[in-house]
Design a protein around this motif. Sequence first.
Motif, PDB file in Angstrom:
ATOM      1  N   ASN A  12       0.871  -1.159  -0.025  1.00 26.71           N
ATOM      2  CA  ASN A  12      -0.185   0.005   0.005  1.00 26.71           C
ATOM      3  C   ASN A  12       1.014   1.215  -0.015  1.00 26.71           C
ATOM      4  O   ASN A  12       1.918   1.413   0.754  1.00 26.71           O
ATOM      5  CB  ASN A  12      -0.708  -0.043   1.133  1.00 26.71           C
ATOM      6  N   THR A  13       0.529   2.168  -0.764  1.00 22.79           N
ATOM      7  CA  THR A  13       1.799   3.216  -1.004  1.00 22.79           C
ATOM      8  C   THR A  13       1.450   4.471   0.029  1.00 22.79           C
ATOM      9  O   THR A  13       2.133   5.341  -0.022  1.00 22.79           O
ATOM     10  CB  THR A  13       1.543   3.805  -2.221  1.00 22.79           C
ATOM     11  N   SER A  20      -7.234   1.207   8.082  1.00 15.50           N
ATOM     12  CA  SER A  20      -8.464   1.029   7.411  1.00 15.50           C
ATOM     13  C   SER A  20      -8.290   0.966   5.864  1.00 15.50           C
ATOM     14  O   SER A  20      -8.931   0.631   5.130  1.00 15.50           O
ATOM     15  CB  SER A  20      -9.234   2.383   7.689  1.00 15.50           C
ATOM     16  N   ASP A  21      -6.892   1.264   5.530  1.00 20.39           N
ATOM     17  CA  ASP A  21      -6.569   1.162   4.241  1.00 20.39           C
ATOM     18  C   ASP A  21      -5.904  -0.265   3.804  1.00 20.39           C
ATOM     19  O   ASP A  21      -5.571  -0.382   2.475  1.00 20.39           O
ATOM     20  CB  ASP A  21      -5.434   2.328   3.623  1.00 20.39           C
ATOM     21  N   VAL A  22      -5.709  -1.075   4.536  1.00 16.95           N
ATOM     22  CA  VAL A  22      -5.083  -2.422   4.418  1.00 16.95           C
ATOM     23  C   VAL A  22      -6.093  -3.605   3.973  1.00 16.95           C
ATOM     24  O   VAL A  22      -7.185  -3.674   4.426  1.00 16.95           O
ATOM     25  CB  VAL A  22      -4.425  -2.786   5.939  1.00 16.95           C
ATOM     26  N   ASN A  23      -5.686  -4.236   2.895  1.00 15.80           N
ATOM     27  CA  ASN A  23      -6.283  -5.247   2.147  1.00 15.80           C
ATOM     28  C   ASN A  23      -5.510  -6.550   1.807  1.00 15.80           C
ATOM     29  O   ASN A  23      -5.075  -6.430   0.669  1.00 15.80           O
ATOM     30  CB  ASN A  23      -7.406  -4.853   1.125  1.00 15.80           C
ATOM     31  N   PRO A  24      -5.112  -7.405   2.667  1.00 12.78           N
ATOM     32  CA  PRO A  24      -4.127  -8.228   2.277  1.00 12.78           C
ATOM     33  C   PRO A  24      -4.747  -9.135   1.442  1.00 12.78           C
ATOM     34  O   PRO A  24      -3.854 -10.017   0.656  1.00 12.78           O
ATOM     35  CB  PRO A  24      -3.855  -9.006   3.773  1.00 12.78           C
ATOM     36  N   HIS A  43       3.781  -1.452   5.516  1.00 11.12           N
ATOM     37  CA  HIS A  43       4.192   0.170   6.286  1.00 11.12           C
ATOM     38  C   HIS A  43       3.271   0.460   7.048  1.00 11.12           C
ATOM     39  O   HIS A  43       3.026   1.545   7.290  1.00 11.12           O
ATOM     40  CB  HIS A  43       4.156   0.945   5.140  1.00 11.12           C
ATOM     41  N   THR A  44       2.556  -0.534   7.852  1.00 10.63           N
ATOM     42  CA  THR A  44       1.703  -0.087   8.868  1.00 10.63           C
ATOM     43  C   THR A  44       2.568  -0.006  10.150  1.00 10.63           C
ATOM     44  O   THR A  44       3.757  -0.323  10.052  1.00 10.63           O
ATOM     45  CB  THR A  44       0.579  -1.173   9.222  1.00 10.63           C
TER      46      THR A  44
END
Lengths: 67, 45
Positions: A12-13, A20-24, A43-44
């Motif tokens: 994820n950039t 909330s932006d993470v989608n493995p 990058h979390t």
Amino acid sequence: MNKDDITILHCNTAYPTPISDVNPKAMLTIKKEFNVSVGYSDHTLGIEIPIAAVALGAKVIEKAHYT
Amino acid sequence: MQKNINIIFLSTAFDIDSLNMLSSFNPKIYKIPSGEINNFQYLAP
């Protein structure tokens, strides 16, 4: 070089990445579409996401560190 | 007591000079930054 030598990492950039932006599962889409080994470039701020990525089949984990 | 963990080190080079330096360590694996996947000068070696 052949396909067996390549692993594609999902990333994820946004740095650092909000959870909330993470989608493995996007990593699994990459795996299905390209038929290669996959990994996760994380990058979390915690370690939960790379753990989840390994559970989903990531062969490589990249963990970025932010001070 | 010693434990062996089967983890391979890797590093990403973002330019050709850095890539040459990294190569001198004979890494088992190279990570290519996504911005360089169309950079044939970078990929060629």
